[in-house]
Design a protein around this motif. Structure first.
Motif, PDB file in Angstrom:
ATOM      1  N   ASP A 152      -0.141  12.493  -4.334  1.00  0.00           N
ATOM      2  CA  ASP A 152      -0.564  11.622  -5.434  1.00  0.00           C
ATOM      3  C   ASP A 152       0.368  10.435  -5.649  1.00  0.00           C
ATOM      4  OD1 ASP A 152      -2.781  13.261  -6.034  1.00  0.00           O
ATOM      5  OD2 ASP A 152      -1.495  14.643  -7.151  1.00  0.00           O
ATOM      6  N   LYS A 153       1.172  10.119  -4.631  1.00  0.00           N
ATOM      7  CA  LYS A 153       2.119   9.018  -4.766  1.00  0.00           C
ATOM      8  C   LYS A 153       1.779   7.899  -3.784  1.00  0.00           C
ATOM      9  CE  LYS A 153       5.904  12.078  -6.197  1.00  0.00           C
ATOM     10  NZ  LYS A 153       7.267  12.557  -5.892  1.00  0.00           N
ATOM     11  N   PRO A 154       2.107   6.644  -4.152  1.00  0.00           N
ATOM     12  CA  PRO A 154       1.913   5.547  -3.195  1.00  0.00           C
ATOM     13  C   PRO A 154       2.955   5.636  -2.086  1.00  0.00           C
ATOM     14  CG  PRO A 154       2.971   4.743  -5.195  1.00  0.00           C
ATOM     15  CD  PRO A 154       2.621   6.176  -5.456  1.00  0.00           C
ATOM     16  N   VAL A 155       2.502   5.719  -0.862  1.00  0.00           N
ATOM     17  CA  VAL A 155       3.395   5.945   0.280  1.00  0.00           C
ATOM     18  C   VAL A 155       3.210   4.837   1.314  1.00  0.00           C
ATOM     19  CG1 VAL A 155       3.906   7.478   2.224  1.00  0.00           C
ATOM     20  CG2 VAL A 155       3.448   8.439  -0.038  1.00  0.00           C
ATOM     21  N   ALA A 156       4.328   4.400   1.866  1.00  0.00           N
ATOM     22  CA  ALA A 156       4.292   3.441   2.974  1.00  0.00           C
ATOM     23  C   ALA A 156       5.291   3.873   4.035  1.00  0.00           C
ATOM     24  CB  ALA A 156       4.617   2.036   2.489  1.00  0.00           C
ATOM     25  N   VAL A 157       4.958   3.602   5.263  1.00  0.00           N
ATOM     26  CA  VAL A 157       5.872   3.837   6.384  1.00  0.00           C
ATOM     27  C   VAL A 157       6.423   2.477   6.786  1.00  0.00           C
ATOM     28  CG1 VAL A 157       6.080   4.651   8.762  1.00  0.00           C
ATOM     29  CG2 VAL A 157       4.591   5.860   7.157  1.00  0.00           C
ATOM     30  N   ALA A 158       7.757   2.373   6.840  1.00  0.00           N
ATOM     31  CA  ALA A 158       8.381   1.080   7.117  1.00  0.00           C
ATOM     32  C   ALA A 158       9.656   1.264   7.913  1.00  0.00           C
ATOM     33  CB  ALA A 158       8.668   0.335   5.816  1.00  0.00           C
ATOM     34  N   GLY A 159      10.155   0.127   8.425  1.00  0.00           N
ATOM     35  CA  GLY A 159      11.272   0.112   9.358  1.00  0.00           C
ATOM     36  C   GLY A 159      12.500   0.901   8.982  1.00  0.00           C
TER      37      GLY A 159
END
Length: 420
Positions: free
Chosen positions: A30-37
């Motif tokens: 339920d959380k905003p997730v991003a994959v980043a460098g």
């Protein structure tokens, strides 16, 4: 007797990298997730963002700092490329239980031909729904399916419709293009980017239908007047895509049998000294040679390219040469790569270096030359290849790779520039 109309799917994994992370960590659901460098340094770009993050304005390919400015509670995860590859292969294997005709298009997309197995599961939508539910149950990844009678329409059905409806499924039928796909603006067409969109709009082509209805000779004439006679092929490709014409088969082995092997490295800083750049060229030649040996090929044509850090005022070169004899031995590749570099380098700092080999022949039979060391050196490098395959790329490295210029140890922990 007319041939049976094909049924082709383009299956796409929603926000693939971010979805894998959520599937592995239920507390992130339920959380905003991003994959980043590199989350620790708050640097790099967004590789994938989940729907919750996208709803807050986070977009793929934007800088991590900008994304955090839009979404303060964004959970940023460092990429695990090897794990994503493993999950992608697992998903492909699921599709292969329905049909043997599965062609990976990217790490998160596959073309699937179910023409001859459709009768086992029902109609196209029922079959796609079964695949969708099985992938979700076994991997936690939600997939969308564009469905049509060829690959190009299946792709456009997925991108323009399946990704935007609740079921994640959409059938784009041949006889309904005028009422569906042709109504969309031209920038929604596969293979049309921002610059091409501007060119088409200036020609009075605003929708996909405008392009599809234009006679092909007229389109060629217009593009030729703008880009020259070499634009005829581009005109025909665009016209065929707009009209949904594509006879290409779904081929499971379509990416097998490389015609070239290359590696490119973007450096962490400007390299201005020849001795430092030499280290990078050697490391790249080692990577290229290892890949060539793994596929049993020797290359004859070697290419080297270098680019500076200022992409607005590009510096550098891209040149190739034919080596005196085919080889996959690192030292052979390095000797000739350095010769190319010294001949064409302008002395300005470089930020990106690439080495590639083409013109392959089998390494099982080759013409001997005077003082030939390929067999002896090839046998030695085959041993180091096996050690790296078993224990990791950094189990054995050259001494120069341990200097400040070397990138081999850091690269060993990454795939495609991202952490495994």
């Amino acid at each position: 007797m007319p041939s049976k109309e094909r049924t082709i799917f383009l299956a796409d994994c929603r926000s693939f990298y971010a979805s894998v992370e959520k599937a592995d960590n239920p507390e992130l659901i339920d959380k905003p997730v991003a994959v980043a460098g590199d989350p620790a340094r708050r640097s790099g770009i967004i590789l994938a963002a989940c729907p919750l993050a996208k709803a807050r304005g986070v977009t793929t390919a934007e800088r991590l700092g900008d994304a955090l400015g839009k979404c303060r509670d964004l959970v940023v995860v460092r990429p695990r490329m090897q794990h994503y590859i493993d999950v992608s292969l697992q998903i492909t294997q699921i599709y292969e239980t329905y049909t043997s005709l599965v062609e990976p298009y990217s790490i998160d997309e596959q073309f699937i031909d179910v023409t001859d197995s459709l009768h086992l599961y029902g109609d196209a939508q029922t079959t796609a729904h079964l695949m969708q539910q099985e992938v979700l149950a076994l991997t936690g990844i939600y997939t969308r399916f564009g469905i049509s009678h060829n690959k190009i329409l299946a792709k456009q059905a997925c991108d323009n419709y399946a990704k935007k409806n609740d079921s994640g499924l959409y059938v784009l039928r041949r006889g309904e293009l005028a009422d569906s796909l042709w109504q969309l603006p031209i920038n929604k067409m596969f293979m049309v980017g921002g610059r091409m969109t501007n060119h088409f709009v200036r020609m009075g082509i605003h929708t996909i239908g405008d392009l599809a209805r234009m006679p092909l000779p007229e389109l060629k004439r217009r593009l030729r007047s703008k880009f020259g006679k070499n634009s005829d092929i581009q005109a025909e490709v665009c016209w065929r895509i707009a009209n949904g014409i594509d006879d290409s088969p779904v081929l499971p082995g379509t990416h097998a049998g490389e015609k070239s092997v290359g590696h490119m490295m973007t450096l962490p800083r400007d390299y201005a000294a020849r001795d430092e750049i030499k280290v990078i060229i050697l490391e790249l030649c080692e990577l290229v040679g290892r890949r060539c040996r793994s596929i049993g090929k020797m290359g004859r044509t070697l290419s080297v390219n270098c680019r500076g850090a200022d992409f607005d005022r590009p510096t550098g070169f891209s040149r190739q040469m034919t080596m005196p004899y085919p080889s996959h031995v690192t030292n052979d590749l390095y000797y000739h790569a350095l010769e190319l570099f010294d001949r064409h380098w302008d002395g300005l700092p470089v930020r990106r270096v690439g080495v590639s080999v083409t013109g392959f022949q089998s390494d099982e039979q080759y013409q001997l030359v005077m003082d030939d060391t390929r067999e002896r050196m090839g046998a030695l490098e085959a041993v180091t290849d096996r050690l790296k395959d078993k224990y990791g790329d950094d189990v054995i490295i050259r001494a120069v790779s341990g200097t400040p210029a070397g990138q081999a140890a850091d690269r060993a922990s990454k795939i495609g520039g991202h952490y495994k």
